[in-house]
Motif scaffolding. Structure first.
Motif, PDB file in Angstrom:
ATOM      1  N   TRP A   1       0.711  -1.524  -0.116  1.00  0.00           N
ATOM      2  CA  TRP A   1       0.383   0.403  -0.480  1.00  0.00           C
ATOM      3  C   TRP A   1       1.327   1.482   0.427  1.00  0.00           C
ATOM      4  N   PRO A   2       2.280   1.428   0.549  1.00  0.00           N
ATOM      5  CA  PRO A   2       2.967   2.634   0.630  1.00  0.00           C
ATOM      6  C   PRO A   2       2.975   3.258  -1.070  1.00  0.00           C
ATOM      7  N   LYS A   3       3.029   4.409  -0.512  1.00  0.00           N
ATOM      8  CA  LYS A   3       3.424   4.905  -2.552  1.00  0.00           C
ATOM      9  C   LYS A   3       4.570   4.662  -2.142  1.00  0.00           C
ATOM     10  N   ASP A   4       5.618   4.841  -1.810  1.00  0.00           N
ATOM     11  CA  ASP A   4       7.288   4.669  -1.611  1.00  0.00           C
ATOM     12  C   ASP A   4       7.336   3.796  -2.761  1.00  0.00           C
ATOM     13  N   LYS A   5       7.878   3.685  -3.330  1.00  0.00           N
ATOM     14  CA  LYS A   5       8.738   2.696  -4.014  1.00  0.00           C
ATOM     15  C   LYS A   5       9.090   1.486  -2.730  1.00  0.00           C
ATOM     16  N   ILE A   6      10.541   2.500  -2.404  1.00  0.00           N
ATOM     17  CA  ILE A   6      11.305   1.245  -1.740  1.00  0.00           C
ATOM     18  C   ILE A   6      10.232   0.423   0.443  1.00  0.00           C
ATOM     19  N   GLN A   7      10.111   1.885   0.036  1.00  0.00           N
ATOM     20  CA  GLN A   7       8.420   1.464   1.711  1.00  0.00           C
ATOM     21  C   GLN A   7       7.486  -0.275   0.796  1.00  0.00           C
TER      22      GLN A   7
END
Length: 228
Positions: free
Chosen positions: A166-172
């Motif tokens: 669900w996170p938008k950040d690629k790494i997260q």
């Protein structure tokens, strides 16, 4: 993740193998209760099979840095373990611990009241009570550290370990997907032991809860995470 002020390059270290590679001049010892380590490691790294709950055989003031992680639900006497750590640390040395906490939380607002994550946390809490190996470690570790004799300032740092993509950040997002995979891979084995061997549940009850947990883990609308 290492936050102790050892060296800037150590902040992305996760295990003894990585640590040994980033600090070739250090002698690194990793211990585990099971022989699950790879055969090839750096020359300055070695593994020993040991139970950290027993009396430690390491000398007094032997280590500059001690790191433990993922022992939640495994230790009966935390102050005793911390006393062994303090005894083995050199004066001025650093001790660091990484554990996740329950219950699972929502990134925005609160999880629905009927969400299985609430029940899942209660299951682990009850298991910890019955076995004497608590899952509420992060609620009391400062108290236990002081009881063991640590007198310096205690630093804490919390991050979010996402469950799913669900996170938008690629790494997260990538971290969340790997975390979901880890949960799903170990779910049935851990649940069978906890619910059947300790709580005495029937197989049908276990499978019903597991299906709800799997559905929650895969639900992209539940922006859930473990406090870490």
């Amino acid at each position: 993740m290492v936050y102790a002020p050892l060296h800037d390059t150590a902040r992305n270290t996760f295990d003894p193998i990585d640590f040994a590679e980033q600090f070739p001049g250090a002698q690194v010892i990793g211990t585990d209760i099971s022989p699950i380590q790879p055969r090839w490691v750096s020359p300055n790294c070695k593994f020993e099979i040991d139970n950290c709950e027993l009396d430690w055989t390491f000398a007094e003031n032997e280590f500059d840095y001690i790191h433990i992680s993922s022992l939640i639900g495994s230790i009966q006497d935390w102050p005793k373990l911390y006393k062994e750590i303090l005894r083995a640390l050199k004066p001025g040395g650093w001790f660091e611990q990484r554990e996740f906490a329950l219950p699972v939380r929502a990134n925005e607002g609160e999880l629905p009241e009927d969400c299985v994550y609430h029940e899942w946390a209660r299951i682990f809490y009850e298991t910890g009570y019955l076995t004497g190996r608590t899952w509420r470690v992060t609620e009391r570790w400062k108290e236990w550290l002081r009881e063991a004799g640590f007198t310096e300032k205690i630093y804490t740092h919390q991050v979010k370990l996402p469950i799913g993509g669900w996170p938008k950040d690629k790494i997260q997002k990538e971290i969340g997907l790997f975390n979901r995979l880890a949960i799903e891979t170990g779910l049935e084995g851990s649940a069978t032991y906890i619910c059947k061997m300790i709580l005495g549940w029937h197989d049908v009850e276990i499978q019903l809860v597991l299906e709800r947990v799997r559905a929650a883990v895969r639900n992209p609308k539940l922006h859930a995470y473990f406090p870490l």
